[in-house]
Enzyme design. Structure first.
Site, short mmCIF file in Angstrom:
data_model
loop_
_atom_site.label_atom_id
_atom_site.label_comp_id
_atom_site.label_asym_id
_atom_site.label_seq_id
_atom_site.Cartn_x
_atom_site.Cartn_y
_atom_site.Cartn_z
N GLU A 13 54.41 29.61 -13.35
CA GLU A 13 53.52 30.31 -14.27
C GLU A 13 54.14 31.62 -14.74
O GLU A 13 54.05 31.99 -15.92
CB GLU A 13 52.17 30.57 -13.59
CG GLU A 13 51.36 29.30 -13.35
CD GLU A 13 50.16 29.53 -12.45
OE1 GLU A 13 49.54 30.61 -12.56
OE2 GLU A 13 49.84 28.65 -11.64
N TYR A 34 51.85 26.52 -3.86
CA TYR A 34 51.35 27.77 -4.44
C TYR A 34 52.50 28.67 -4.89
O TYR A 34 52.51 29.16 -6.02
CB TYR A 34 50.44 28.51 -3.45
CG TYR A 34 48.99 28.10 -3.53
CD1 TYR A 34 48.61 26.82 -3.93
CD2 TYR A 34 47.98 28.99 -3.20
CE1 TYR A 34 47.28 26.45 -4.00
CE2 TYR A 34 46.63 28.63 -3.26
CZ TYR A 34 46.29 27.36 -3.66
OH TYR A 34 44.97 26.99 -3.73
#
Length: 736
Positions: free
Chosen positions: A141, A134
């Site tokens: 991102e 994560y």
């Protein structure tokens, strides 16, 4: 596709080589096309959540999937984003998370048990990889968004002159990520803890005491005790007392878990036909429950139904423990803790009137609380006896009653830590506490030994509790409060155990009164004024842009109108209602609370005073430990007149309503007060926290409330980015 190259670079231990391998990952033949197809297909996860195929929250799922789609859009249209290391880091993180996740889902479908039967390595990967992937995925991102924001090719996507729109569009995502990333990771950590706890939980003990009946015997001889067939049968028996046709539809329902609500509505519809119909439904439902649930003794021998067990004469008896508080009697003054202050007298009166004016509570609830201010004798409890089933409950009145010097007959589990708390509070109060014990109190050398031998189990010892209470303090009037709560199917069991005790006391002990805390998440008959207020709020909120967008995006699933429908009696009287039943809480919760409604109106019809008022949404530990509920609670006050109350406030105001019901001749709980229908017992004295007058059903504002909470958390970041944007724009146009 790209993993071998990255692994080779990692094995060189050269940071530059690793970054270069990650930066070239998007150029691997076939990867871009496959990435677009797979991640676009993830949009189905939003659809599945929206239509109820999975129980994932729609808003959270939409945010997670939407952020990935946005990242894909940036990568596809930005050469700079494609050729920097973060793109490869993002893609690899996604792949390493999703491949084990979907493999886990497939294994769960094949084995039929996601918790215990999936292969352990796959289970471990599903609930552990997030800790690394994560953060790496989010980092990747963010680099994609930032790279795209600097890429002239991407900024020119809409054409010349629209670069600023594309810039602020892509930069909005880092702003959202700032407050959202950590809660998402922490939520996954909570899911991991819960999953591992279930995976390695001990096998359930053999059935003892009050148990769900056997619904199926497997080929290996093992008995299955499913709650669904029994719950359907109880509701069908209740409705069947007045409508065999509706009962048949209940029994033929296949998707009980998500289809039960309409049948609870149909039951209330039947009850509204006449007072006789309301009581017939309640009596039939209770009779079916007591005669269907089984009771198994400690040796494993089935005694019969719960009804049979409560009628058996028992040779075993509880001993009685007693502690008298050391504090001197206090003045009879109602105090309500509220936001750091103890409100009383005129200050409390003003706050109650404010709640009424805002619509947070009903006028009848305000009158009852003010009645306690004006009539101090209502809270003179030194000669009052309260039986608390679930004395340690977070929502129960134990603390308030002890502070006012009441005589408490406490029943809770036989666990020393529970009794150490209860007895300590009682010892430091002006009241008394009486409790069941396994041995004579005189045989205990100290308080620790008393606590070790105190308490009972309502599942296995309800018949003994009944015997003990019937013999206790002859001639004293008892108020029996049912406050114990458990999750899922256990809630139905403990509710039935409490009901069996309440039934025995009301039938065999004169002047017994009953007390319940009703949930706001139920179907209630409400005053016409509350219905009209909800209609008016709906007109206001349905014109707000945010509400319009949420309703449109959800296809009408979010923000459903609260003013539900009207019911007509056989003689033409109109009853108004709100349907606050929360599908997420499940049919067992609805059944457990409905059994309490049934007992309340049956007991009242036989001359008992019944205090059964709606409590507000309360931020108890058991509720807010679920992060989604905690987030929703933070956003719900947007939908006026909602207010979420602290446990100490709810305890105090609900206790005040109890005192008013026991003392005021005008209370709806007094059997001498005329009601058009027995279910109107729950229409008055409602401290519902605004649920009745809100524009929307409580079950339909959760996602919107969560989004409001996160938007508020993100506001400082949005402001900072906006300020930077203004400064950059001013610089670009030569303003300064």
């Amino acid at each position: 596709l790209g993993l071998p190259g990255v692994i080779s670079a990692v094995l060189t231990f050269d940071i530059s080589a690793i970054k270069e391998a990650l930066a070239s990952l998007y150029e691997v033949e076939g990867l871009a096309f496959l990435l677009n197809v797979v991640q676009s297909a993830a949009l189905l996860e939003i659809v599945h959540a929206a239509v109820g195929l999975v129980r994932s929250p729609v808003v959270v799922t939409s945010m997670q999937v939407g952020s990935r789609i946005a990242a894909i859009f940036c990568v596809t249209n930005s050469p700079n984003a494609q050729t920097q290391f973060g793109c490869g880091l993002m893609v690899l993180s996604w792949a390493c998370v999703e491949v084990p996740r979907y493999a886990f889902y497939l294994a769960a479908l094949i084995t039929g048990d996601a918790t215990k039967k999936t292969p352990y390595p796959l289970f471990w990967l599903r609930y552990s990889l997030f800790a690394v992937l994560y953060p790496t995925g989010i980092t990747g991102e963010l680099t994609v968004f930032l790279a795209a924001a600097k890429d002239p090719v991407f900024l020119a996507f809409l054409g010349e002159g629209y670069e600023n729109i594309m810039y602020y569009f892509v930069m909005s995502f880092p702003v959202i990520y700032a407050p959202g990333a950590l809660p998402m990771i922490m939520n996954m950590a909570g899911n991991r803890k819960s999953a591992f706890k279930k995976r390695f939980a001990r096998a359930p003990p053999p059935p003892r005491g009050l148990v769900w009946p056997v619904t199926k015997v497997k080929d290996d001889g093992k008995e299955e005790r499913s709650s669904t067939p029994t719950a359907k049968a109880i509701l069908a028996a209740a409705v069947g007392a007045t409508s065999p046709e509706k009962a048949g539809k209940i029994m033929s329902l296949k998707n009980w878990r998500f289809g039960y609500v309409k049948h609870f509505v149909g039951m209330v519809d039947e009850q509204c036909n006449s007072p006789e119909a309301a009581l017939a439904v309640a009596e039939a439902g209770l009779e079916k429950a007591h005669s269907t649930f089984e009771f198994i003794d400690v040796s494993g021998t089935k005694v019969g139904s719960m009804k049979d067990a409560m009628e058996v004469k028992n040779s075993e008896k509880f001993f009685t423990g007693f502690i008298k508080g050391s504090k001197a009697p206090t003045t009879n003054r109602l105090e309500v803790p509220y936001k750091g202050k103890n409100l009383h007298g005129e200050e409390l009166r003003a706050k109650v009137n404010e709640w009424v004016e805002y619509g947070t509570i009903e006028p009848s609830a305000g009158e009852a609380i003010i009645g306690c201010i004006d009539n101090p004798g209502w809270i003179d409890l030194k000669d009052k006896y309260f039986v608390l089933l679930g004395a340690g409950s977070a929502m129960g009145p134990f603390l308030v009653l002890m502070a006012l010097g009441a005589n408490i007959i406490a029943l809770d589990l036989d666990r020393p830590m529970i009794w150490q708390r209860l007895i300590k509070i009682a010892s430091e109060s002006s009241g008394t506490i009486t409790f069941p014990m396994k041995v004579e109190q005189s045989s205990c050398k100290n308080t620790d030994e008393i606590c070790a031998k105190a308490g009972c189990n309502l599942f296995t010892e309800a018949p003994l509790v009944k015997d003990w209470l019937l013999d206790l303090y002859p001639g004293k009037a008892f108020t029996v409060g049912s406050y114990a709560y458990l999750n899922g199917a256990l809630h139905v069991q403990v509710s039935l155990a409490m009901d069996a005790i309440a039934k025995a006391l009301t039938e065999n002990r004169p002047n017994t009164s009953l007390a319940y805390l009703c949930t706001p998440t139920d179907l209630h008959l409400i005053p016409k004024e509350a219905y009209e207020a909800s209609e008016e709020n709906y007109k206001i909120f349905s014109k707000k842009l945010y509400c319009m967008i949420m309703k449109l995006l959800s296809g009408g699933k979010f923000l459903r109108k609260n003013a539900y429908k009207t019911f007509k009696s056989n003689d033409g009287e109109t009853f108004y209602s709100v349907n606050e039943i929360s599908v997420a809480q499940g049919p067992n919760y609805a059944l457990a609370k409905r059994m309490q409604h049934w007992r309340a109106i049956v007991a009242r019809s036989k001359g008992c005073i019944v205090s059964s008022n709606i409590a507000p949404a309360t931020s108890t530990v058991s509720v807010v430990q679920n992060r989604t509920f905690a987030w929703a609670y933070e956003g719900m006050p947007y939908f006026t007149p909602y207010e979420i109350f602290a446990p100490e406030t709810s305890n105090a105001v609900m206790s005040a309503l109890l005192f008013a019901d026991l003392s005021s001749p005008k209370s709806s709980g007094n059997p001498k007060t005329k009601l058009s229908n027995p279910n109107q017992l729950f229409s008055y004295g409602s401290f519902n926290g605004g649920a009745w007058r809100c524009a929307y059903e409580v079950d339909s504002i959760g996602e919107a409330s969560v989004l409001l909470y996160f938007s508020r958390v993100a506001m400082p970041y949005v402001g900072a980015v906006a300020a930077v944007g203004v400064a950059v724009g001013a610089k670009m146009y030569g303003i300064f």
